[in-house]
Write a protein that holds these residues in place. Structure first.
Motif, PDB file in Angstrom:
ATOM      1  N   VAL A 172      20.507  -6.346 -27.071  1.00 11.33           N
ATOM      2  CA  VAL A 172      19.182  -6.232 -27.669  1.00 11.33           C
ATOM      3  C   VAL A 172      19.113  -7.115 -28.898  1.00 11.33           C
ATOM      4  O   VAL A 172      20.019  -7.105 -29.733  1.00 11.33           O
ATOM      5  N   GLY A 173      18.032  -7.867 -28.999  1.00 12.97           N
ATOM      6  CA  GLY A 173      17.718  -8.641 -30.197  1.00 12.97           C
ATOM      7  C   GLY A 173      16.318  -8.289 -30.637  1.00 12.97           C
ATOM      8  O   GLY A 173      15.667  -7.430 -30.024  1.00 12.97           O
ATOM      9  N   ALA A 174      15.826  -8.940 -31.649  1.00 13.50           N
ATOM     10  CA  ALA A 174      14.486  -8.633 -32.156  1.00 13.50           C
ATOM     11  C   ALA A 174      13.442  -8.683 -31.040  1.00 13.50           C
ATOM     12  O   ALA A 174      12.650  -7.766 -30.875  1.00 13.50           O
TER      13      ALA A 174
ATOM     14  N   GLU B   1      25.276 -18.574 -27.814  1.00 16.28           N
ATOM     15  CA  GLU B   1      24.161 -19.488 -27.562  1.00 16.28           C
ATOM     16  C   GLU B   1      22.864 -19.034 -28.227  1.00 16.28           C
ATOM     17  O   GLU B   1      22.003 -19.855 -28.530  1.00 16.28           O
ATOM     18  N   MET B   2      22.717 -17.735 -28.445  1.00 19.22           N
ATOM     19  CA  MET B   2      21.493 -17.220 -29.076  1.00 19.22           C
ATOM     20  C   MET B   2      21.495 -17.402 -30.593  1.00 19.22           C
ATOM     21  O   MET B   2      20.523 -17.104 -31.246  1.00 19.22           O
ATOM     22  N   GLN B   3      22.596 -17.868 -31.138  1.00 20.78           N
ATOM     23  CA  GLN B   3      22.752 -18.188 -32.556  1.00 20.78           C
ATOM     24  C   GLN B   3      22.385 -17.051 -33.511  1.00 20.78           C
ATOM     25  O   GLN B   3      21.670 -17.259 -34.492  1.00 20.78           O
ATOM     26  N   PRO B   4      22.909 -15.853 -33.268  1.00 23.61           N
ATOM     27  CA  PRO B   4      22.672 -14.785 -34.242  1.00 23.61           C
ATOM     28  C   PRO B   4      23.550 -15.002 -35.464  1.00 23.61           C
ATOM     29  O   PRO B   4      24.515 -15.762 -35.422  1.00 23.61           O
ATOM     30  N   GLU B   5      23.203 -14.353 -36.552  1.00 25.15           N
ATOM     31  CA  GLU B   5      24.108 -14.389 -37.697  1.00 25.15           C
ATOM     32  C   GLU B   5      25.142 -13.272 -37.591  1.00 25.15           C
ATOM     33  O   GLU B   5      26.205 -13.347 -38.189  1.00 25.15           O
ATOM     34  N   LEU B   6      24.818 -12.254 -36.778  1.00 20.39           N
ATOM     35  CA  LEU B   6      25.698 -11.104 -36.646  1.00 20.39           C
ATOM     36  C   LEU B   6      25.512 -10.466 -35.271  1.00 20.39           C
ATOM     37  O   LEU B   6      24.381 -10.348 -34.790  1.00 20.39           O
ATOM     38  N   VAL B   7      26.620 -10.059 -34.659  1.00 18.96           N
ATOM     39  CA  VAL B   7      26.595  -9.294 -33.412  1.00 18.96           C
ATOM     40  C   VAL B   7      27.218  -7.936 -33.702  1.00 18.96           C
ATOM     41  O   VAL B   7      28.333  -7.849 -34.213  1.00 18.96           O
TER      42      VAL B   7
ATOM     43  N   ARG C 257      21.922   2.550 -35.276  1.00 22.21           N
ATOM     44  CA  ARG C 257      21.366   2.696 -36.632  1.00 22.21           C
ATOM     45  C   ARG C 257      21.475   1.388 -37.405  1.00 22.21           C
ATOM     46  O   ARG C 257      20.520   0.970 -38.081  1.00 22.21           O
ATOM     47  N   THR C 258      22.606   0.715 -37.297  1.00 22.87           N
ATOM     48  CA  THR C 258      22.812  -0.546 -38.007  1.00 22.87           C
ATOM     49  C   THR C 258      21.850  -1.609 -37.501  1.00 22.87           C
ATOM     50  O   THR C 258      21.261  -2.356 -38.290  1.00 22.87           O
ATOM     51  N   PHE C 259      21.660  -1.691 -36.195  1.00 28.47           N
ATOM     52  CA  PHE C 259      20.724  -2.655 -35.618  1.00 28.47           C
ATOM     53  C   PHE C 259      19.322  -2.437 -36.178  1.00 28.47           C
ATOM     54  O   PHE C 259      18.635  -3.396 -36.566  1.00 28.47           O
ATOM     55  N   ASN C 260      18.872  -1.195 -36.232  1.00 26.45           N
ATOM     56  CA  ASN C 260      17.527  -0.916 -36.736  1.00 26.45           C
ATOM     57  C   ASN C 260      17.376  -1.331 -38.198  1.00 26.45           C
ATOM     58  O   ASN C 260      16.338  -1.863 -38.593  1.00 26.45           O
ATOM     59  N   VAL C 261      18.396  -1.100 -39.006  1.00 24.16           N
ATOM     60  CA  VAL C 261      18.348  -1.536 -40.407  1.00 24.16           C
ATOM     61  C   VAL C 261      18.262  -3.056 -40.483  1.00 24.16           C
ATOM     62  O   VAL C 261      17.450  -3.613 -41.225  1.00 24.16           O
ATOM     63  N   LEU C 262      19.079  -3.743 -39.693  1.00 28.83           N
ATOM     64  CA  LEU C 262      19.054  -5.202 -39.690  1.00 28.83           C
ATOM     65  C   LEU C 262      17.699  -5.735 -39.248  1.00 28.83           C
ATOM     66  O   LEU C 262      17.194  -6.728 -39.805  1.00 28.83           O
ATOM     67  N   MET C 263      17.071  -5.095 -38.276  1.00 27.68           N
ATOM     68  CA  MET C 263      15.743  -5.526 -37.836  1.00 27.68           C
ATOM     69  C   MET C 263      14.712  -5.316 -38.937  1.00 27.68           C
ATOM     70  O   MET C 263      13.826  -6.135 -39.129  1.00 27.68           O
ATOM     71  N   SER C 264      14.844  -4.234 -39.690  1.00 20.89           N
ATOM     72  CA  SER C 264      13.889  -3.977 -40.779  1.00 20.89           C
ATOM     73  C   SER C 264      14.024  -5.006 -41.892  1.00 20.89           C
ATOM     74  O   SER C 264      13.101  -5.220 -42.667  1.00 20.89           O
ATOM     75  N   GLU C 265      15.184  -5.667 -41.931  1.00 22.87           N
ATOM     76  CA  GLU C 265      15.438  -6.720 -42.921  1.00 22.87           C
ATOM     77  C   GLU C 265      15.197  -8.116 -42.348  1.00 22.87           C
ATOM     78  O   GLU C 265      15.504  -9.117 -42.995  1.00 22.87           O
ATOM     79  N   ASN C 266      14.644  -8.172 -41.126  1.00 29.87           N
ATOM     80  CA  ASN C 266      14.364  -9.446 -40.446  1.00 29.87           C
ATOM     81  C   ASN C 266      15.598 -10.320 -40.293  1.00 29.87           C
ATOM     82  O   ASN C 266      15.534 -11.540 -40.442  1.00 29.87           O
ATOM     83  N   ARG C 267      16.725  -9.711 -39.986  1.00 28.93           N
ATOM     84  CA  ARG C 267      17.975 -10.451 -39.792  1.00 28.93           C
ATOM     85  C   ARG C 267      18.087 -10.927 -38.350  1.00 28.93           C
ATOM     86  O   ARG C 267      17.551 -10.304 -37.439  1.00 28.93           O
ATOM     87  N   ARG C 268      18.792 -12.017 -38.137  1.00 30.74           N
ATOM     88  CA  ARG C 268      19.050 -12.551 -36.797  1.00 30.74           C
ATOM     89  C   ARG C 268      20.298 -11.859 -36.245  1.00 30.74           C
ATOM     90  O   ARG C 268      21.412 -12.351 -36.376  1.00 30.74           O
ATOM     91  N   ALA C 269      20.085 -10.716 -35.641  1.00 32.66           N
ATOM     92  CA  ALA C 269      21.208  -9.912 -35.161  1.00 32.66           C
ATOM     93  C   ALA C 269      20.992  -9.525 -33.706  1.00 32.66           C
ATOM     94  O   ALA C 269      19.865  -9.453 -33.226  1.00 32.66           O
ATOM     95  N   LEU C 270      22.106  -9.287 -33.043  1.00 35.59           N
ATOM     96  CA  LEU C 270      22.094  -8.770 -31.683  1.00 35.59           C
ATOM     97  C   LEU C 270      22.909  -7.486 -31.645  1.00 35.59           C
ATOM     98  O   LEU C 270      23.923  -7.378 -32.345  1.00 35.59           O
ATOM     99  N   ALA C 271      22.470  -6.544 -30.835  1.00 32.40           N
ATOM    100  CA  ALA C 271      23.263  -5.353 -30.562  1.00 32.40           C
ATOM    101  C   ALA C 271      23.762  -5.474 -29.124  1.00 32.40           C
ATOM    102  O   ALA C 271      22.960  -5.580 -28.190  1.00 32.40           O
ATOM    103  N   ALA C 272      25.061  -5.532 -28.945  1.00 37.27           N
ATOM    104  CA  ALA C 272      25.680  -5.558 -27.626  1.00 37.27           C
ATOM    105  C   ALA C 272      26.192  -4.154 -27.370  1.00 37.27           C
ATOM    106  O   ALA C 272      27.198  -3.733 -27.935  1.00 37.27           O
ATOM    107  N   LEU C 273      25.467  -3.394 -26.562  1.00 39.55           N
ATOM    108  CA  LEU C 273      25.723  -1.967 -26.378  1.00 39.55           C
ATOM    109  C   LEU C 273      26.420  -1.728 -25.051  1.00 39.55           C
ATOM    110  O   LEU C 273      25.872  -2.028 -23.989  1.00 39.55           O
ATOM    111  N   ILE C 274      27.639  -1.219 -25.124  1.00 38.36           N
ATOM    112  CA  ILE C 274      28.440  -0.977 -23.939  1.00 38.36           C
ATOM    113  C   ILE C 274      28.293   0.492 -23.540  1.00 38.36           C
ATOM    114  O   ILE C 274      28.707   1.389 -24.274  1.00 38.36           O
TER     115      ILE C 274
END
Length: 123
Positions: free
Chosen positions: A35-37, A62-68, A104-121
């Motif tokens: 999941v990304g933004a 390839e998606m160039q996130p700053e954090l996974v 929870r961390t992903f949602n915080v990062l999204m609220s900060e408009n960060r380029r992040a991905l959540a890889a959920l197994i």
């Protein structure tokens, strides 16, 4: 003290985590996903941390996130050293945590408009 209200933007949010499934926006998913933004791959073929290698790493890079953020299980696990290095070599931060903490961390990062991905197994 200055307070700032964060409201949901035009991005995915992880709204729930239950054993064997995750609620993203308004849809439940019972298999691993990324999941990304504004990105969602609900057909991500990873069922364990050991499977996060090679082409699966490349597709995330390839998606160039700053954090996974990797979320797996209900107990803390650690990524293999080689997997961590693969992300670090590309200047991408990588963190592994429980599924709930990752949500929870992903949602915080999204609220900060960060380029992040959540890889959920989800296994």
């Amino acid at each position: 003290m200055e307070l700032t209200e964060h409201t949901a933007g035009n991005h995915h949010q992880i709204r729930g985590v239950e054993p064997g499934r995750v609620l993203v926006s308004d849809q439940w998913y019972a298999s691993s996903l990324v999941v990304g933004a504004r990105y969602l791959d609900s057909d991500w073929p990873v069922t364990s941390l050991d499977e996060l290698a090679g082409p699966r790493i490349d597709s995330l890079v390839e998606m160039q996130p700053e954090l996974v953020i990797v979320g797996a299980g209900q107990h803390q696990q650690f990524l293999p050293h080689e997997t961590q290095l693969a992300f670090i070599r590309h200047g991408i931060g990588i963190e592994c945590m429980t599924l709930g903490a990752a949500a929870r961390t992903f949602n915080v990062l999204m609220s900060e408009n960060r380029r992040a991905l959540a890889a959920l197994i989800i296994g």
